[in-house]
Design a protein around this motif. Structure first.
Motif, mmCIF file in Angstrom:
data_model
loop_
_atom_site.group_PDB
_atom_site.id
_atom_site.type_symbol
_atom_site.label_atom_id
_atom_site.label_comp_id
_atom_site.label_asym_id
_atom_site.label_seq_id
_atom_site.Cartn_x
_atom_site.Cartn_y
_atom_site.Cartn_z
ATOM 1 N N PHE A 44 14.578 21.923 -100.885
ATOM 2 C CA PHE A 44 14.345 21.372 -102.217
ATOM 3 C C PHE A 44 15.115 22.263 -103.183
ATOM 4 O O PHE A 44 14.649 23.328 -103.573
ATOM 5 C CB PHE A 44 12.854 21.365 -102.542
ATOM 6 C CG PHE A 44 12.036 20.459 -101.665
ATOM 7 C CD1 PHE A 44 11.987 19.095 -101.914
ATOM 8 C CD2 PHE A 44 11.342 20.963 -100.577
ATOM 9 C CE1 PHE A 44 11.238 18.244 -101.103
ATOM 10 C CE2 PHE A 44 10.589 20.128 -99.763
ATOM 11 C CZ PHE A 44 10.546 18.765 -100.029
ATOM 12 N N GLY A 45 16.334 21.847 -103.507
ATOM 13 C CA GLY A 45 17.200 22.703 -104.313
ATOM 14 C C GLY A 45 17.574 23.944 -103.521
ATOM 15 O O GLY A 45 18.045 23.871 -102.378
ATOM 16 N N ALA A 46 17.316 25.116 -104.116
ATOM 17 C CA ALA A 46 17.634 26.376 -103.446
ATOM 18 C C ALA A 46 16.526 26.831 -102.497
ATOM 19 O O ALA A 46 16.697 27.798 -101.751
ATOM 20 C CB ALA A 46 17.892 27.471 -104.485
ATOM 21 N N ASP A 87 12.925 25.514 -91.880
ATOM 22 C CA ASP A 87 14.150 26.194 -91.463
ATOM 23 C C ASP A 87 14.351 26.037 -89.955
ATOM 24 O O ASP A 87 13.782 26.788 -89.166
ATOM 25 C CB ASP A 87 14.049 27.680 -91.844
ATOM 26 C CG ASP A 87 15.357 28.430 -91.616
ATOM 27 O OD1 ASP A 87 16.349 27.782 -91.247
ATOM 28 O OD2 ASP A 87 15.364 29.659 -91.796
ATOM 29 N N ARG A 88 15.119 25.020 -89.554
ATOM 30 C CA ARG A 88 15.468 24.775 -88.137
ATOM 31 C C ARG A 88 14.231 24.807 -87.247
ATOM 32 O O ARG A 88 14.181 25.481 -86.236
ATOM 33 C CB ARG A 88 16.503 25.804 -87.667
ATOM 34 C CG ARG A 88 17.857 25.666 -88.354
ATOM 35 C CD ARG A 88 18.735 26.846 -88.072
ATOM 36 N NE ARG A 88 18.183 28.056 -88.664
ATOM 37 C CZ ARG A 88 18.716 29.272 -88.489
ATOM 38 N NH1 ARG A 88 19.775 29.431 -87.719
ATOM 39 N NH2 ARG A 88 18.167 30.319 -89.085
ATOM 40 N N SER A 90 3.947 27.278 -96.710
ATOM 41 C CA SER A 90 4.500 27.529 -95.374
ATOM 42 C C SER A 90 5.267 26.332 -94.822
ATOM 43 O O SER A 90 5.944 26.452 -93.801
ATOM 44 C CB SER A 90 3.396 27.930 -94.397
ATOM 45 O OG SER A 90 2.408 26.922 -94.307
ATOM 46 N N GLY A 91 5.139 25.167 -95.464
ATOM 47 C CA GLY A 91 5.888 23.988 -95.030
ATOM 48 C C GLY A 91 5.086 22.975 -94.251
ATOM 49 O O GLY A 91 5.633 21.994 -93.731
ATOM 50 N N LYS A 92 3.777 23.152 -94.172
ATOM 51 C CA LYS A 92 2.925 22.279 -93.352
ATOM 52 C C LYS A 92 2.995 20.819 -93.810
ATOM 53 O O LYS A 92 3.255 19.917 -93.009
ATOM 54 C CB LYS A 92 1.465 22.753 -93.417
ATOM 55 C CG LYS A 92 1.230 24.201 -93.111
ATOM 56 C CD LYS A 92 -0.239 24.545 -93.143
ATOM 57 C CE LYS A 92 -0.915 24.312 -94.484
ATOM 58 N NZ LYS A 92 -0.399 25.183 -95.560
ATOM 59 N N HIS A 94 12.635 12.852 -95.981
ATOM 60 C CA HIS A 94 13.751 12.827 -95.044
ATOM 61 C C HIS A 94 14.301 14.237 -94.862
ATOM 62 O O HIS A 94 14.525 14.965 -95.837
ATOM 63 C CB HIS A 94 14.852 11.886 -95.540
ATOM 64 C CG HIS A 94 14.424 10.451 -95.602
ATOM 65 N ND1 HIS A 94 14.220 9.685 -94.471
ATOM 66 C CD2 HIS A 94 14.123 9.654 -96.663
ATOM 67 C CE1 HIS A 94 13.830 8.476 -94.825
ATOM 68 N NE2 HIS A 94 13.757 8.423 -96.154
ATOM 69 N N ALA A 95 14.509 14.623 -93.618
ATOM 70 C CA ALA A 95 15.036 15.948 -93.317
ATOM 71 C C ALA A 95 16.517 16.027 -93.672
ATOM 72 O O ALA A 95 17.247 15.036 -93.567
ATOM 73 C CB ALA A 95 14.834 16.258 -91.839
#
Length: 353
Positions: free
Chosen positions: A12-14, A19-20, A39-41, A53-54
């Motif tokens: 999302f922007g910077a 992360d993979r 944390s990205g959950k 969308h990834a």
């Protein structure tokens, strides 16, 4: 229906939210995504659902690549934290909504809704509106609505986060029982480790868009992969020292390290509060003199907070009810704390004692 996310990155922007990241939910299992805020959950859950969308990577349902597939075509049931019920519709109409927009027959819809009302223990409430329901009842309506369209996958985003502690406890038990009765592949997001451990078959611990550890609740708790997992899964007492000749040395304390463990000039021992005993006389050379600061005896465990002048740290000790009643410590008293088990980490290796 198994779900596999492969090398997914989302920005999302910077800011890199994922992360993979690679993770798999096995067919029919209940998988918890556990981690702190940020944390990205939820981002991962929304990518699995097709609501986000990834930037890179692939999402597979079984062997089918659904990365670019519309959410409605993925056969996903999604339950949000705040229910998202239609206020002007009855319980019956809320549950049947998805089937109606899919042009299901009135007879099939009625039969399916009645089956779900029984499944989620809401018979007799079908004519009520959301404003007439408790928080726990609303969440069960939301779950029934998600199940009504017979999804291949059920995704839950902090499903009990808006409820009080007692209702959360009841719904956790109910969700586990429901999953045993209807073993649909389920992924749910939570920041509550107790909730994840009570409900899930496996737990995915996340931090900063990456996976720190995956395993059963017992595996993750008993064998944390790194200091972050150890610390995130509950309060710990921390001792700094070094590993030398098979010993973890921290001040006047020594922990036995496993055979063939490498020497390390900087190591950290993490000790759970329930793995520390409290006595009036030193049990061994590893006992630490401490001063009792505060005692909370409420509940099944008495929580004792004390200070070690030797280490300059505050320790938390959890005593069983019987142990507390036998010892009866008081604030201001000087006693001895004896760590029994530790998890030791060094920059290169980690050891379980």
């Amino acid at each position: 229906m198994s779900i596999r996310v492969e090398q997914v990155t989302k920005r999302f922007g910077a800011f890199t939210a994922l992360d993979r990241l690679t993770v798999e939910a096995k067919g029919g299992e209940l998988l918890a995504l556990l981690g702190p805020s940020g944390s990205g959950k939820t981002t991962l859950l929304r990518i699995i659902a097709g609501l986000e969308h990834a930037d890179e990577g692939v999402v597979r349902y079984e062997e089918e690549d659904v990365t670019g597939t519309h959410p409605r075509q993925r056969g996903v049931g999604f339950v949000f934290q705040h229910y998202a019920l239609f206020r002007h519709m009855t319980v019956f109409d809320n549950i049947g909504f998805g089937m109606r927009i899919r042009k299901g027959s009135k007879q099939v819809i009625t039969q399916r809704v009645r089956e779900l009302l029984h499944l989620v223990r809401l018979e007799g409430l079908e004519n009520r509106f959301p404003a007439q329901l408790s928080g726990g009842q609303k969440q069960r309506v939301a779950l029934a609505r998600a199940l009504a369209v017979q999804p291949k996958v059920l995704l839950l985003d902090e499903p009990f986060g808006a409820l009080d502690a007692k209702v959360r406890q009841e719904l956790r038990q109910w969700l586990r029982q429901l999953h045993d009765e209807v073993p649909i592949t389920t992924i749910f997001v939570t920041h509550d480790q107790e909730e994840a451990f009570e409900v899930a078959d496996r737990v995915v611990v996340m931090k900063s868009g990456r996976i720190e550890q995956v395993g059963s609740p017992q595996e993750v708790f008993d064998h944390p992969a790194n200091p972050f997992v150890m610390d995130f899964l509950g309060h710990v007492n921390v001792f700094h020292g070094r590993v030398h000749d098979g010993k973890m040395v921290a001040g006047g304390i020594e922990f036995n390290a496993p055979e063939n463990s490498a020497n390390a000039p900087n190591a950290t021992a993490y000790v759970r509060p329930h793995d520390v005993d409290l006595t009036r006389i030193p049990e061994s050379t590893e006992s630490i003199r401490v001063k009792i600061l505060q005692i909370n005896p409420a509940g099944a465990v008495a929580r004792v907070r004390c200070y070690s002048e030797e280490f300059g740290i505050t320790l938390q000790i959890d005593l069983s009810r019987d142990r507390y009643l036998a010892l009866r410590p008081v604030a201001g008293e000087e006693l001895f704390a004896s760590p029994r088990h530790a998890r030791i980490f060094s920059p290169k290796e980690d050891y379980s004692i």
